[in-house]
Design a protein around this motif. Structure first.
Motif, PDB file in Angstrom:
ATOM      1  N   ALA A   1       0.859  -1.289   0.045  1.00  0.00           N
ATOM      2  CA  ALA A   1      -0.020  -0.119  -0.144  1.00  0.00           C
ATOM      3  C   ALA A   1       0.973   1.286   0.005  1.00  0.00           C
ATOM      4  N   PHE A   2       1.947   1.269   0.698  1.00  0.00           N
ATOM      5  CA  PHE A   2       2.895   2.185   0.791  1.00  0.00           C
ATOM      6  C   PHE A   2       3.421   2.851  -0.373  1.00  0.00           C
ATOM      7  N   ALA A   3       4.117   1.801  -1.178  1.00  0.00           N
ATOM      8  CA  ALA A   3       5.000   1.882  -2.310  1.00  0.00           C
ATOM      9  C   ALA A   3       4.212   2.732  -3.444  1.00  0.00           C
ATOM     10  N   PRO A   4       3.312   2.298  -3.818  1.00  0.00           N
ATOM     11  CA  PRO A   4       2.474   3.329  -4.874  1.00  0.00           C
ATOM     12  C   PRO A   4       2.019   4.693  -4.424  1.00  0.00           C
TER      13      PRO A   4
ATOM     14  N   ALA B   1      11.942   2.224   3.474  1.00  0.00           N
ATOM     15  CA  ALA B   1      12.996   1.439   3.177  1.00  0.00           C
ATOM     16  C   ALA B   1      12.605   0.261   2.383  1.00  0.00           C
ATOM     17  N   LEU B   2      11.554  -0.484   3.150  1.00  0.00           N
ATOM     18  CA  LEU B   2      11.049  -1.771   2.341  1.00  0.00           C
ATOM     19  C   LEU B   2      10.601  -1.339   1.223  1.00  0.00           C
ATOM     20  N   SER B   3       9.720  -0.481   0.925  1.00  0.00           N
ATOM     21  CA  SER B   3       9.059  -0.178  -0.437  1.00  0.00           C
ATOM     22  C   SER B   3      10.584   0.239  -1.341  1.00  0.00           C
ATOM     23  N   SER B   4      11.181   1.105  -1.003  1.00  0.00           N
ATOM     24  CA  SER B   4      12.527   1.334  -1.807  1.00  0.00           C
ATOM     25  C   SER B   4      13.422   0.257  -2.114  1.00  0.00           C
ATOM     26  N   ALA B   5      13.468  -0.972  -1.275  1.00  0.00           N
ATOM     27  CA  ALA B   5      14.154  -1.774  -1.802  1.00  0.00           C
ATOM     28  C   ALA B   5      13.724  -2.480  -2.908  1.00  0.00           C
ATOM     29  N   ARG B   6      12.705  -2.432  -3.222  1.00  0.00           N
ATOM     30  CA  ARG B   6      12.233  -3.066  -4.625  1.00  0.00           C
ATOM     31  C   ARG B   6      12.857  -2.440  -5.684  1.00  0.00           C
ATOM     32  N   HIS B   7      13.316  -1.135  -5.733  1.00  0.00           N
ATOM     33  CA  HIS B   7      13.938  -0.605  -6.932  1.00  0.00           C
ATOM     34  C   HIS B   7      15.252   0.205  -6.618  1.00  0.00           C
ATOM     35  N   MET B   8      15.653   0.243  -5.396  1.00  0.00           N
ATOM     36  CA  MET B   8      17.121   0.894  -5.201  1.00  0.00           C
ATOM     37  C   MET B   8      18.141  -0.230  -4.555  1.00  0.00           C
ATOM     38  N   PRO B   9      19.286   0.127  -4.673  1.00  0.00           N
ATOM     39  CA  PRO B   9      20.289  -0.718  -3.784  1.00  0.00           C
ATOM     40  C   PRO B   9      20.273  -0.547  -2.176  1.00  0.00           C
ATOM     41  N   LEU B  10      20.547  -1.632  -1.585  1.00  0.00           N
ATOM     42  CA  LEU B  10      20.254  -1.548   0.096  1.00  0.00           C
ATOM     43  C   LEU B  10      21.013  -0.586   0.624  1.00  0.00           C
TER      44      LEU B  10
ATOM     45  N   PRO C   1      17.691  -8.928   6.099  1.00  0.00           N
ATOM     46  CA  PRO C   1      16.989 -10.106   5.464  1.00  0.00           C
ATOM     47  C   PRO C   1      15.748  -9.644   4.876  1.00  0.00           C
ATOM     48  N   ARG C   2      14.831  -8.767   5.492  1.00  0.00           N
ATOM     49  CA  ARG C   2      13.408  -8.442   4.792  1.00  0.00           C
ATOM     50  C   ARG C   2      13.809  -7.355   3.609  1.00  0.00           C
ATOM     51  N   LEU C   3      14.824  -6.550   3.752  1.00  0.00           N
ATOM     52  CA  LEU C   3      15.040  -5.723   2.673  1.00  0.00           C
ATOM     53  C   LEU C   3      15.451  -6.545   1.445  1.00  0.00           C
ATOM     54  N   GLN C   4      16.362  -7.561   1.706  1.00  0.00           N
ATOM     55  CA  GLN C   4      16.531  -8.261   0.430  1.00  0.00           C
ATOM     56  C   GLN C   4      15.604  -9.143   0.013  1.00  0.00           C
ATOM     57  N   GLN C   5      14.775  -9.633   0.971  1.00  0.00           N
ATOM     58  CA  GLN C   5      13.213 -10.478   0.357  1.00  0.00           C
ATOM     59  C   GLN C   5      12.547  -9.254  -0.481  1.00  0.00           C
ATOM     60  N   GLN C   6      12.376  -8.200  -0.145  1.00  0.00           N
ATOM     61  CA  GLN C   6      11.657  -7.316  -0.909  1.00  0.00           C
ATOM     62  C   GLN C   6      12.254  -6.949  -2.350  1.00  0.00           C
ATOM     63  N   ALA C   7      13.539  -6.927  -2.300  1.00  0.00           N
ATOM     64  CA  ALA C   7      14.358  -6.606  -3.616  1.00  0.00           C
ATOM     65  C   ALA C   7      14.275  -7.824  -4.479  1.00  0.00           C
ATOM     66  N   SER C   8      14.560  -8.829  -3.899  1.00  0.00           N
ATOM     67  CA  SER C   8      14.248 -10.178  -4.770  1.00  0.00           C
ATOM     68  C   SER C   8      12.893 -10.428  -5.180  1.00  0.00           C
TER      69      SER C   8
END
Length: 144
Positions: A78-81, A105-114, A133-140
């Motif tokens: 919900a936050f990301a869009p 941070a979690l939404s940004s990990a979807r499109h930015m380096p950690l 670990p959760r940031l990596q999960q969002q990124a992957s």
């Protein structure tokens, strides 16, 4: 008010009051995001009062309540869009600013380096290294 700038698009803060909103507008914020549920603790300002002040001062208002210490992937979804589409700069607030920072941070990990995410949060006073670990999960899970 304790405004903590993460970058040019977003700052976070602990709980604000309706009386703070005129100053936030004067400082140039365009969108105000409440990540704290109403009545989370006794004496907390009512979100309807803050919303009214935001609207009276020409700010966009977003109420996206998230339970403290229990940010779900659906909250990030919900936050990301909302963050992408919101008029910036944005100020997001909760009890301490941590929830807002974690959502960003979690939404940004979807499109930015950690590393820049961790650095920006740290410069704002939030140590989110425990979220790696959760940031990596969002990124992957959101790679193109």
């Amino acid at each position: 008010m304790d405004i903590r700038k993460i970058d040019d698009s977003i700052s976070v803060a602990p709980q604000i009051t309706p009386e703070d909103v005129a100053e936030l507008a004067r400082l140039g914020f365009r969108t105000l995001v409440a990540n704290r549920p109403d009545r989370e603790e006794p004496g907390q300002p009512a979100m309807a009062d803050i919303q009214r002040a935001a609207e009276e001062n020409g700010l966009n208002w977003v109420f996206l309540p998230v339970e403290s210490g229990n940010i779900q992937d659906s909250d990030v979804d919900a936050f990301a869009p909302m963050f992408e589409e919101a008029e910036k700069p944005m100020l997001a607030f909760c009890r301490s600013g941590t929830r807002c920072t974690v959502l960003w941070a979690l939404s940004s990990a979807r499109h930015m380096p950690l590393e820049p995410i961790i650095q920006r949060a740290g410069q704002a006073g939030y140590d989110i290294r425990g979220l790696v670990p959760r940031l990596q999960q969002q990124a992957s899970s959101h790679q193109d």
